[in-house]
Each structure stands twice: as C-alpha cells, then as structure tokens.
Design a protein around this motif. Structure first.
Motif, PDB file in Angstrom:
ATOM      1  N   ALA A   1       0.836  -1.205   0.000  1.00 60.67           N
ATOM      2  CA  ALA A   1       0.000   0.000   0.000  1.00 60.67           C
ATOM      3  C   ALA A   1       0.872   1.257   0.000  1.00 60.67           C
ATOM      4  CB  ALA A   1      -0.936  -0.005   1.208  1.00 60.67           C
ATOM      5  N   ARG A   2       1.951   1.252   0.780  1.00 61.28           N
ATOM      6  CA  ARG A   2       2.844   2.419   0.808  1.00 61.28           C
ATOM      7  C   ARG A   2       3.494   2.618  -0.557  1.00 61.28           C
ATOM      8  NH1 ARG A   2       4.520   0.397   5.953  1.00 61.28           N
ATOM      9  NH2 ARG A   2       6.580  -0.178   5.156  1.00 61.28           N
ATOM     10  N   LEU A   3       3.936   1.526  -1.180  1.00 64.03           N
ATOM     11  CA  LEU A   3       4.558   1.645  -2.497  1.00 64.03           C
ATOM     12  C   LEU A   3       3.550   2.160  -3.527  1.00 64.03           C
ATOM     13  CD1 LEU A   3       6.718  -1.624  -2.621  1.00 64.03           C
ATOM     14  CD2 LEU A   3       7.507   0.729  -2.254  1.00 64.03           C
ATOM     15  N   ALA A   4       2.308   1.687  -3.442  1.00 62.45           N
ATOM     16  CA  ALA A   4       1.273   2.157  -4.369  1.00 62.45           C
ATOM     17  C   ALA A   4       1.056   3.657  -4.216  1.00 62.45           C
ATOM     18  CB  ALA A   4      -0.035   1.398  -4.124  1.00 62.45           C
ATOM     19  N   ASN A   5       1.091   4.153  -2.985  1.00 59.07           N
ATOM     20  CA  ASN A   5       0.906   5.585  -2.745  1.00 59.07           C
ATOM     21  C   ASN A   5       2.111   6.384  -3.243  1.00 59.07           C
ATOM     22  OD1 ASN A   5      -1.580   5.115  -1.540  1.00 59.07           O
ATOM     23  ND2 ASN A   5      -0.715   4.958   0.522  1.00 59.07           N
ATOM     24  N   VAL A   6       3.310   5.883  -2.972  1.00 59.31           N
ATOM     25  CA  VAL A   6       4.526   6.568  -3.410  1.00 59.31           C
ATOM     26  C   VAL A   6       4.551   6.700  -4.929  1.00 59.31           C
ATOM     27  CG1 VAL A   6       7.042   6.324  -3.623  1.00 59.31           C
ATOM     28  CG2 VAL A   6       5.919   5.933  -1.410  1.00 59.31           C
ATOM     29  N   LEU A   7       4.130   5.637  -5.632  1.00 61.37           N
ATOM     30  CA  LEU A   7       4.216   5.605  -7.087  1.00 61.37           C
ATOM     31  C   LEU A   7       2.987   6.211  -7.767  1.00 61.37           C
ATOM     32  CD1 LEU A   7       5.785   2.044  -7.367  1.00 61.37           C
ATOM     33  CD2 LEU A   7       6.951   4.232  -7.731  1.00 61.37           C
ATOM     34  N   HIS A   8       2.077   6.755  -6.982  1.00 57.75           N
ATOM     35  CA  HIS A   8       0.884   7.435  -7.524  1.00 57.75           C
ATOM     36  C   HIS A   8       0.103   6.531  -8.479  1.00 57.75           C
ATOM     37  CE1 HIS A   8       2.412  10.910  -5.577  1.00 57.75           C
ATOM     38  NE2 HIS A   8       3.284  11.278  -6.508  1.00 57.75           N
ATOM     39  N   LEU A   9      -0.152   5.296  -8.068  1.00 57.63           N
ATOM     40  CA  LEU A   9      -0.864   4.368  -8.937  1.00 57.63           C
ATOM     41  C   LEU A   9      -2.327   4.776  -9.082  1.00 57.63           C
ATOM     42  CD1 LEU A   9       0.492   0.855  -7.864  1.00 57.63           C
ATOM     43  CD2 LEU A   9       1.424   2.490  -9.506  1.00 57.63           C
ATOM     44  N   THR A  10      -2.862   4.598 -10.273  1.00 59.82           N
ATOM     45  CA  THR A  10      -4.291   4.788 -10.487  1.00 59.82           C
ATOM     46  C   THR A  10      -5.050   3.640  -9.835  1.00 59.82           C
ATOM     47  OG1 THR A  10      -4.357   3.530 -12.543  1.00 59.82           O
ATOM     48  CG2 THR A  10      -3.797   5.881 -12.706  1.00 59.82           C
ATOM     49  N   ARG A  11      -6.350   3.756  -9.782  1.00 59.13           N
ATOM     50  CA  ARG A  11      -7.157   2.695  -9.173  1.00 59.13           C
ATOM     51  C   ARG A  11      -6.937   1.360  -9.892  1.00 59.13           C
ATOM     52  NH1 ARG A  11     -13.559   3.001  -7.558  1.00 59.13           N
ATOM     53  NH2 ARG A  11     -13.918   0.782  -7.291  1.00 59.13           N
ATOM     54  N   ALA A  12      -6.923   1.391 -11.226  1.00 59.96           N
ATOM     55  CA  ALA A  12      -6.720   0.155 -11.986  1.00 59.96           C
ATOM     56  C   ALA A  12      -5.322  -0.403 -11.745  1.00 59.96           C
ATOM     57  CB  ALA A  12      -6.944   0.404 -13.476  1.00 59.96           C
ATOM     58  N   GLU A  13      -4.317   0.477 -11.708  1.00 60.32           N
ATOM     59  CA  GLU A  13      -2.946   0.025 -11.483  1.00 60.32           C
ATOM     60  C   GLU A  13      -2.786  -0.539 -10.080  1.00 60.32           C
ATOM     61  OE1 GLU A  13      -0.569   3.165 -14.395  1.00 60.32           O
ATOM     62  OE2 GLU A  13      -1.017   3.694 -12.314  1.00 60.32           O
ATOM     63  N   ARG A  14      -3.424   0.097  -9.123  1.00 56.01           N
ATOM     64  CA  ARG A  14      -3.357  -0.381  -7.740  1.00 56.01           C
ATOM     65  C   ARG A  14      -3.975  -1.771  -7.626  1.00 56.01           C
ATOM     66  NH1 ARG A  14      -2.919   3.041  -2.827  1.00 56.01           N
ATOM     67  NH2 ARG A  14      -3.305   1.665  -1.060  1.00 56.01           N
ATOM     68  N   HIS A  15      -5.118  -1.959  -8.270  1.00 56.16           N
ATOM     69  CA  HIS A  15      -5.755  -3.272  -8.264  1.00 56.16           C
ATOM     70  C   HIS A  15      -4.841  -4.315  -8.915  1.00 56.16           C
ATOM     71  CE1 HIS A  15      -8.827  -6.355  -8.465  1.00 56.16           C
ATOM     72  NE2 HIS A  15      -8.605  -6.472  -9.754  1.00 56.16           N
ATOM     73  N   TYR A  16      -4.207  -3.933 -10.009  1.00 54.51           N
ATOM     74  CA  TYR A  16      -3.280  -4.841 -10.698  1.00 54.51           C
ATOM     75  C   TYR A  16      -2.113  -5.217  -9.789  1.00 54.51           C
ATOM     76  CZ  TYR A  16       0.053  -6.405 -14.292  1.00 54.51           C
ATOM     77  OH  TYR A  16       0.970  -7.124 -15.037  1.00 54.51           O
ATOM     78  N   LEU A  17      -1.565  -4.244  -9.068  1.00 55.37           N
ATOM     79  CA  LEU A  17      -0.462  -4.509  -8.147  1.00 55.37           C
ATOM     80  C   LEU A  17      -0.854  -5.540  -7.100  1.00 55.37           C
ATOM     81  CD1 LEU A  17       2.367  -3.635  -6.928  1.00 55.37           C
ATOM     82  CD2 LEU A  17       1.051  -2.070  -5.498  1.00 55.37           C
ATOM     83  N   PHE A  18      -2.013  -5.347  -6.491  1.00 52.93           N
ATOM     84  CA  PHE A  18      -2.429  -6.272  -5.428  1.00 52.93           C
ATOM     85  C   PHE A  18      -2.854  -7.628  -5.978  1.00 52.93           C
ATOM     86  CE2 PHE A  18      -2.317  -2.456  -2.896  1.00 52.93           C
ATOM     87  CZ  PHE A  18      -1.939  -2.921  -1.649  1.00 52.93           C
TER      88      PHE A  18
END
Length: 279
Positions: A92-109
């Motif tokens: 979650a911290r990395l997703a915030n640091v990298l400014h992921l979009t909602r779709a990108e964040r979902h893809y990461l998880f």
C-alpha cells in the motif's frame, strides 16, 4: 524492513513445478511493473528536489525505498522478481509513493496476491449505473454479487426464479439465503451437494479478504447460525466458482434447468455478474 542475505529458494517437487513457475512469472511481472511506474514519477511530485542530472527518468530505487519505509536491498529484490515476503501495508505504501491509479493499484495487489488494506472502503460505493443497466437488459436470470455475496443488483427473471426472495429481505445475501432460509432447500435441487460446494467456492473467492470486517461478519454469523456451513467451512475445501449446470424446483413452474456463467466486473473487481442460461 531490512535484510542482509537474499532469501533462499527451496527446490520444488516435480509435481509442483507448474505452481512454482506461475509464482515466478507473477513476481517477474510485478518487478517489471514497478520499474515501469517508477520511471514516470517525478521527484517533485513526491516532495524531492529535481536534481541537476539524472541518468534515468523518474525516481531512483533508493528514493522509492526511503519513501516506502523499506530497505533499498529489499526493494531491489522486489523489482528483480525474487521470492520475498512483503506485507499488504508495504504494498500500500509503495502504491501511494508511485501514484498508482485505481486500476494500477488493483493490478499490483492482484500480482501480489493480497488484499489492499487501504481501499476496502471503496467496496461500499454504489454499484455503477452501467452495471445495473446491464443486468436489467439480460433476459435470462441475472444478478451481481459483491465479495460478501450480497446481491447488489438483480433482474426480474432472477426475482421470479427465486420466488421473490431478493425483495423479501432488506439486504439480500446469497450465502445467508442458501444456509438460513428454508425456502432455499426446497428451491435448489441437490441442496446438500450445492451447499457443500458453495462453501468451498466462497472460501476461494474471499481468500485475500478473509480478515476484512465485512467478510468476517458474514463468516462469523454463518458459523454461529448454520451448523451445515460451519461443518463445511472447517473442512477447508477450496474450489473455483466455475459455473455449470444448476437445477431449481420452482413452486409453480416445476424443475428448471440452467447453465450458470459468471463474469468478474472490470469496473468493480470485487463484483461478479452471474447469469443463468436456460438449458
């Protein structure tokens, strides 16, 4: 989080090579994705000075590690696709640091195979209007379930098949209907077999969210109120929700046979569209 030596990977039995290879592919894809999004994030956007000369665009690995509160070595191993254990909070911290979009964040998880601890609240949002319209445009019985198997939308054909059930309760939940409503045992042909499989399907469906409050509330209430659910839940069986033949014993129309097809929504990944096609 710090580490001094790369984690050792144990050799896998030959019968599990496919599973191990799949994990390796996911780790490699995760590393490639992180490198790609890191390259587009400007230092200024995360409060760092721009720097006169940078050999590569975007953030450096050590900057991402510092902002994400993990060691540079650990973050480097993640980008290299090594088999390291990373908590949901770190993702979650990395997703915030990298400014992921909602779709990108979902893809990461999805690649990390864990639940997003910060975006669970999004699941309480109303169902997108387009998805509701889609359900009502289908002639066959159709409905949308969220991750707790609450019925968020249904069409008239589904309402008639279930003899009005979704409209009889304030918050219709398919699991509670199956295990707590006596009408379900009359409606669902081979109820005991279906009930056993439903528990295994639900376990697979919520594996990444089993400790989320909304999911936990459904599980705990059924463990308390349904001995059948409790029995099969403790057996730890897991199967995919793959559809197939479904038969219903309707009180007025007799036995009706369907083929169940399930799709996951791209705009609401926590939701599934279920259709029952005649046949």
């Amino acid at each position: 989080m710090a580490a001094s030596d790369p984690p050792q990977q144990a050799s896998e039995p030959s019968g599990r090579q496919t599973e191990g290879q799949a994990r390796s592919v996911r780790r490699a894809a995760l590393g490639d994705f992180l490198r790609s999004v890191r390259a587009r994030v400007s230092p200024e956007s995360v409060g760092l000075p721009p720097g006169a000369r940078r050999r590569t665009p975007g953030l450096r690995r050590e900057e991402v590690a510092q902002l994400g509160d993990i060691s540079v070595t650990w973050y480097t191993w993640i980008e290299q696709g090594r088999d390291v254990s990373v908590s949901p909070a770190v993702w979650a911290r990395l997703a915030n640091v990298l400014h992921l979009t909602r779709a990108e964040r979902h893809y990461l998880f999805e690649l990390a195979e864990c639940a997003d601890p910060e975006h669970g609240g999004e699941l309480a949002e109303p169902l997108p209007e387009g998805l509701q319209d889609c359900v009502h445009s289908i002639e066959a019985p159709a409905y949308v379930l969220d991750r707790c198997w609450n019925v968020l939308a249904r069409n008239e054909a589904m309402l008639q098949l279930f003899d009005g059930w979704p409209d009889r309760v304030q918050r219709p939940n398919l699991l509670r209907y199956i295990f707590l409503d006596p009408a379900a045992q009359q409606l669902v042909v081979d109820w005991e077999l279906r009930a056993r499989r439903v528990v295994a399907e639900f376990r697979a469906d919520v594996a990444a969210y089993a400790e989320e409050p909304d999911v936990r509330e459904v599980i705990d209430s059924l463990l308390r109120d349904s001995p059948v659910f409790a029995h099969w839940w403790r057996r730890q069986a897991v199967v995919e929700r793959e559809g197939g033949s479904r038969a219903f014993r309707h009180p007025r129309q007799g036995v009706l046979n369907f083929r169940q097809i399930t799709f996951r929504s791209a705009i609401r990944p926590d939701c599934k569209l279920v259709m029952l096609l005649a046949g």
